[in-house]
Design a protein around this motif. Structure first.
Motif, PDB file in Angstrom:
ATOM      1  N   ASP A  97       0.813  -1.204   0.000  1.00 29.83           N
ATOM      2  CA  ASP A  97       0.000   0.000   0.000  1.00 29.83           C
ATOM      3  C   ASP A  97       0.852   1.262   0.000  1.00 29.83           C
ATOM      4  O   ASP A  97       0.374   2.349  -0.320  1.00 29.83           O
ATOM      5  N   TYR A  98       2.136   1.142   0.346  1.00 28.79           N
ATOM      6  CA  TYR A  98       3.023   2.303   0.421  1.00 28.79           C
ATOM      7  C   TYR A  98       3.340   2.907  -0.945  1.00 28.79           C
ATOM      8  O   TYR A  98       4.021   3.923  -1.025  1.00 28.79           O
ATOM      9  N   VAL A  99       2.861   2.295  -2.021  1.00 24.67           N
ATOM     10  CA  VAL A  99       3.040   2.929  -3.337  1.00 24.67           C
ATOM     11  C   VAL A  99       2.096   4.123  -3.491  1.00 24.67           C
ATOM     12  O   VAL A  99       2.262   4.919  -4.416  1.00 24.67           O
ATOM     13  N   PHE A 100       1.128   4.263  -2.578  1.00 22.62           N
ATOM     14  CA  PHE A 100       0.203   5.399  -2.615  1.00 22.62           C
ATOM     15  C   PHE A 100       0.619   6.457  -1.590  1.00 22.62           C
ATOM     16  O   PHE A 100       1.354   6.167  -0.642  1.00 22.62           O
ATOM     17  N   ASP A 101       0.108   7.674  -1.782  1.00 25.28           N
ATOM     18  CA  ASP A 101       0.521   8.774  -0.903  1.00 25.28           C
ATOM     19  C   ASP A 101      -0.290   8.860   0.388  1.00 25.28           C
ATOM     20  O   ASP A 101       0.025   9.653   1.272  1.00 25.28           O
ATOM     21  N   GLY A 102      -1.337   8.056   0.507  1.00 26.38           N
ATOM     22  CA  GLY A 102      -2.105   8.031   1.742  1.00 26.38           C
ATOM     23  C   GLY A 102      -3.074   9.175   1.915  1.00 26.38           C
ATOM     24  O   GLY A 102      -3.564   9.417   3.018  1.00 26.38           O
ATOM     25  N   ILE A 170      -0.497   4.920  20.974  1.00 26.89           N
ATOM     26  CA  ILE A 170      -0.386   4.309  19.646  1.00 26.89           C
ATOM     27  C   ILE A 170      -1.033   5.219  18.616  1.00 26.89           C
ATOM     28  O   ILE A 170      -2.088   5.815  18.863  1.00 26.89           O
ATOM     29  N   VAL A 171      -0.416   5.300  17.446  1.00 28.21           N
ATOM     30  CA  VAL A 171      -0.914   6.148  16.361  1.00 28.21           C
ATOM     31  C   VAL A 171      -2.347   5.757  15.981  1.00 28.21           C
ATOM     32  O   VAL A 171      -2.641   4.580  15.751  1.00 28.21           O
ATOM     33  N   ALA A 172      -3.209   6.772  15.909  1.00 23.08           N
ATOM     34  CA  ALA A 172      -4.622   6.513  15.637  1.00 23.08           C
ATOM     35  C   ALA A 172      -5.129   7.136  14.341  1.00 23.08           C
ATOM     36  O   ALA A 172      -6.287   6.935  13.976  1.00 23.08           O
ATOM     37  N   ASP A 173      -4.276   7.908  13.639  1.00 23.18           N
ATOM     38  CA  ASP A 173      -4.746   8.568  12.415  1.00 23.18           C
ATOM     39  C   ASP A 173      -4.243   7.897  11.140  1.00 23.18           C
ATOM     40  O   ASP A 173      -4.471   8.395  10.040  1.00 23.18           O
ATOM     41  N   GLN A 174      -3.565   6.766  11.258  1.00 25.90           N
ATOM     42  CA  GLN A 174      -3.223   5.947  10.096  1.00 25.90           C
ATOM     43  C   GLN A 174      -4.242   4.815  10.035  1.00 25.90           C
ATOM     44  O   GLN A 174      -4.333   4.002  10.952  1.00 25.90           O
ATOM     45  N   ILE A 175      -5.013   4.791   8.951  1.00 24.60           N
ATOM     46  CA  ILE A 175      -6.121   3.839   8.840  1.00 24.60           C
ATOM     47  C   ILE A 175      -5.870   2.859   7.700  1.00 24.60           C
ATOM     48  O   ILE A 175      -5.549   3.250   6.582  1.00 24.60           O
ATOM     49  N   GLY A 176      -6.011   1.595   8.011  1.00 23.58           N
ATOM     50  CA  GLY A 176      -5.856   0.545   7.010  1.00 23.58           C
ATOM     51  C   GLY A 176      -6.434  -0.733   7.575  1.00 23.58           C
ATOM     52  O   GLY A 176      -7.527  -0.736   8.118  1.00 23.58           O
ATOM     53  N   ALA A 177      -5.662  -1.818   7.482  1.00 26.75           N
ATOM     54  CA  ALA A 177      -6.083  -3.076   8.097  1.00 26.75           C
ATOM     55  C   ALA A 177      -4.906  -4.043   8.101  1.00 26.75           C
ATOM     56  O   ALA A 177      -4.142  -4.104   7.137  1.00 26.75           O
ATOM     57  N   ALA A 239       2.906  13.023  16.600  1.00 27.69           N
ATOM     58  CA  ALA A 239       3.451  12.807  17.938  1.00 27.69           C
ATOM     59  C   ALA A 239       4.409  11.623  17.988  1.00 27.69           C
ATOM     60  O   ALA A 239       5.032  11.374  19.024  1.00 27.69           O
ATOM     61  N   TYR A 240       4.524  10.902  16.859  1.00 27.67           N
ATOM     62  CA  TYR A 240       5.426   9.754  16.790  1.00 27.67           C
ATOM     63  C   TYR A 240       6.196   9.820  15.479  1.00 27.67           C
ATOM     64  O   TYR A 240       5.974   9.041  14.556  1.00 27.67           O
ATOM     65  N   PRO A 241       7.110  10.793  15.356  1.00 22.48           N
ATOM     66  CA  PRO A 241       7.832  10.987  14.091  1.00 22.48           C
ATOM     67  C   PRO A 241       8.773   9.824  13.785  1.00 22.48           C
ATOM     68  O   PRO A 241       9.376   9.246  14.694  1.00 22.48           O
ATOM     69  N   THR A 242       8.853   9.471  12.513  1.00 26.03           N
ATOM     70  CA  THR A 242       9.749   8.419  12.036  1.00 26.03           C
ATOM     71  C   THR A 242      10.546   8.942  10.844  1.00 26.03           C
ATOM     72  O   THR A 242      10.107   9.872  10.162  1.00 26.03           O
ATOM     73  N   PRO A 243      11.737   8.368  10.571  1.00 32.16           N
ATOM     74  CA  PRO A 243      12.524   8.822   9.416  1.00 32.16           C
ATOM     75  C   PRO A 243      11.740   8.770   8.108  1.00 32.16           C
ATOM     76  O   PRO A 243      11.871   9.655   7.268  1.00 32.16           O
ATOM     77  N   ALA A 244      10.945   7.727   7.928  1.00 29.92           N
ATOM     78  CA  ALA A 244      10.126   7.593   6.717  1.00 29.92           C
ATOM     79  C   ALA A 244       8.682   7.944   7.036  1.00 29.92           C
ATOM     80  O   ALA A 244       8.078   7.341   7.933  1.00 29.92           O
ATOM     81  N   PRO A 245       8.093   8.910   6.345  1.00 24.33           N
ATOM     82  CA  PRO A 245       6.680   9.219   6.575  1.00 24.33           C
ATOM     83  C   PRO A 245       5.799   8.039   6.174  1.00 24.33           C
ATOM     84  O   PRO A 245       6.097   7.312   5.232  1.00 24.33           O
ATOM     85  N   ARG A 246       4.732   7.835   6.936  1.00 18.89           N
ATOM     86  CA  ARG A 246       3.781   6.768   6.638  1.00 18.89           C
ATOM     87  C   ARG A 246       2.506   7.359   6.038  1.00 18.89           C
ATOM     88  O   ARG A 246       2.074   8.442   6.436  1.00 18.89           O
ATOM     89  N   PRO A 247       1.881   6.648   5.100  1.00 27.55           N
ATOM     90  CA  PRO A 247       0.600   7.124   4.557  1.00 27.55           C
ATOM     91  C   PRO A 247      -0.493   7.046   5.613  1.00 27.55           C
ATOM     92  O   PRO A 247      -0.561   6.075   6.375  1.00 27.55           O
ATOM     93  N   LEU A 248      -1.348   8.060   5.656  1.00 29.61           N
ATOM     94  CA  LEU A 248      -2.449   8.050   6.619  1.00 29.61           C
ATOM     95  C   LEU A 248      -3.585   7.145   6.159  1.00 29.61           C
ATOM     96  O   LEU A 248      -4.280   6.545   6.979  1.00 29.61           O
ATOM     97  N   ASN A 249      -3.783   7.059   4.860  1.00 30.75           N
ATOM     98  CA  ASN A 249      -4.852   6.228   4.314  1.00 30.75           C
ATOM     99  C   ASN A 249      -4.259   5.009   3.624  1.00 30.75           C
ATOM    100  O   ASN A 249      -3.746   5.106   2.507  1.00 30.75           O
ATOM    101  N   SER A 250      -4.321   3.866   4.302  1.00 30.09           N
ATOM    102  CA  SER A 250      -3.815   2.616   3.730  1.00 30.09           C
ATOM    103  C   SER A 250      -4.948   1.665   3.364  1.00 30.09           C
ATOM    104  O   SER A 250      -4.736   0.466   3.210  1.00 30.09           O
ATOM    105  N   ARG A 251      -6.141   2.204   3.234  1.00 31.65           N
ATOM    106  CA  ARG A 251      -7.276   1.364   2.846  1.00 31.65           C
ATOM    107  C   ARG A 251      -7.090   0.888   1.406  1.00 31.65           C
ATOM    108  O   ARG A 251      -6.783   1.674   0.519  1.00 31.65           O
ATOM    109  N   LEU A 252      -7.314  -0.408   1.168  1.00 32.23           N
ATOM    110  CA  LEU A 252      -7.198  -0.981  -0.175  1.00 32.23           C
ATOM    111  C   LEU A 252      -8.525  -1.592  -0.596  1.00 32.23           C
ATOM    112  O   LEU A 252      -9.129  -2.362   0.167  1.00 32.23           O
ATOM    113  N   ASP A 253      -8.960  -1.270  -1.791  1.00 31.53           N
ATOM    114  CA  ASP A 253     -10.168  -1.865  -2.351  1.00 31.53           C
ATOM    115  C   ASP A 253      -9.798  -3.220  -2.956  1.00 31.53           C
ATOM    116  O   ASP A 253      -8.983  -3.300  -3.877  1.00 31.53           O
ATOM    117  N   CYS A 254     -10.396  -4.284  -2.438  1.00 35.72           N
ATOM    118  CA  CYS A 254     -10.026  -5.646  -2.838  1.00 35.72           C
ATOM    119  C   CYS A 254     -11.066  -6.306  -3.752  1.00 35.72           C
ATOM    120  O   CYS A 254     -11.027  -7.521  -3.967  1.00 35.72           O
TER     121      CYS A 254
END
Length: 283
Positions: A97-102, A170-177, A239-254
């Protein structure tokens, strides 16, 4: 059906190794930093399909090792795909899912335009492009938040920290599954089988657990199922910075995966119960 799997120690490869007809290659036989050497393994007799489960997965370290990550996740899968095309072998390549910008809140469709926000995502997108350019019978399977009883992963980390503390932030604004590695392994074998019968099923597909959840929600479910008395406080990614930014929206349509291959989304809560059982964290 005899399946050659690139990868041996990762979460997905270990689940694939449990399935009948699978041969897994580790670094001792296929060094992924050497595209030509890895691709040469495809020439072996008796192979009916190939699955690429090996990858550079150190998301934060990739920010300083992007060239290596792109070789392992991009150039080597491309070389393997070319070898598969030359030998008429169907190939399943695992992407992310990280190929998307989130951005947004809508689940990502397989045809949506990629725009990775970190080096790891760019390296996996390079792999998608290289595999697609090889011109063979290929399925690119994007997935997310892979979990299992193997290796270092979120479930094990939560069990360890939850036993030590009364509350975790724990981070609560990154949504996926979460997606159980066991479900991905089963899907890969089924996709390889169907690709061998119907090359027209080549394409890009998504597989993700259901229902959608945040990392904080996932942690809370881990504690609930494992009967761990640890509260979860949701925090923003800022509030939990990391070297690599994570996408906030990791929802995938299957939907496409289910329509074409008849593979449904797994319930990650059921998969979590199996993982906790394997870890001895629940009956």
């Amino acid at each position: 059906m005899n399946i050659l799997v690139f990868g041996k120690t990762g979460q997905l490869a270990q689940e694939l190794s449990r399935l009948e007809g699978v041969t897994c290659l580790g670094r001792d036989h296929a060094e992924f930093s050497d595209p030509a050497a890895a691709a040469a393994q495809v020439a072996g007799a008796g192979i009916d399909a190939v699955i690429i489960a090996a990858a550079y997965t150190a998301v934060d370290r990739a920010e300083s090792e992007e060239r290596l990550a792109t070789t392992i996740n991009g150039a080597t899968p491309g070389a393997i795909a070319q070898a598969c095309a030359a030998h008429g072998l169907p190939l399943v390549y695992i992407s992310t899912d990280y190929v998307f910008d989130g951005s947004g809140e809508t689940p990502w469709q397989p045809g949506d335009a990629p725009a990775p926000v970190n080096a790891y995502g760019r390296s996996k997108l390079a792999g998608e492009a290289a595999v697609g350019a090889a011109g063979g019978v290929t399925a690119i399977l994007r997935t997310s938040w892979v979990v299992s009883a193997h290796g270092n992963n979120f479930v094990k980390t939560m069990l360890r920290l939850g036993a030590e503390r009364d509350q975790l932030s724990i981070v609560a604004d990154q949504i996926g599954a979460p997606t159980p590695a066991r479900a991905i392994a089963a899907a890969c074998l089924e996709m390889a089988r169907q690709l061998a019968e119907d090359p027209g099923k080549s394409g890009i597909y998504h597989l993700q657990g259901a229902p959608e959840v945040s990392w904080a929600g996932f942690a809370a479910e881990i504690f609930a199922q494992a009967d761990v008395a640890c509260a979860v406080a949701g925090i923003p990614s800022s509030a939990y910075p990391t070297p690599a930014p994570r996408p906030l929206n990791s929802r995938l349509d299957c939907t496409t995966l289910e329509t074409v291959f008849n593979i449904a989304q797994p319930d990650w809560r059921v998969g979590l119960a199996d993982i906790l059982h394997d870890l001895g964290a629940r009956p």
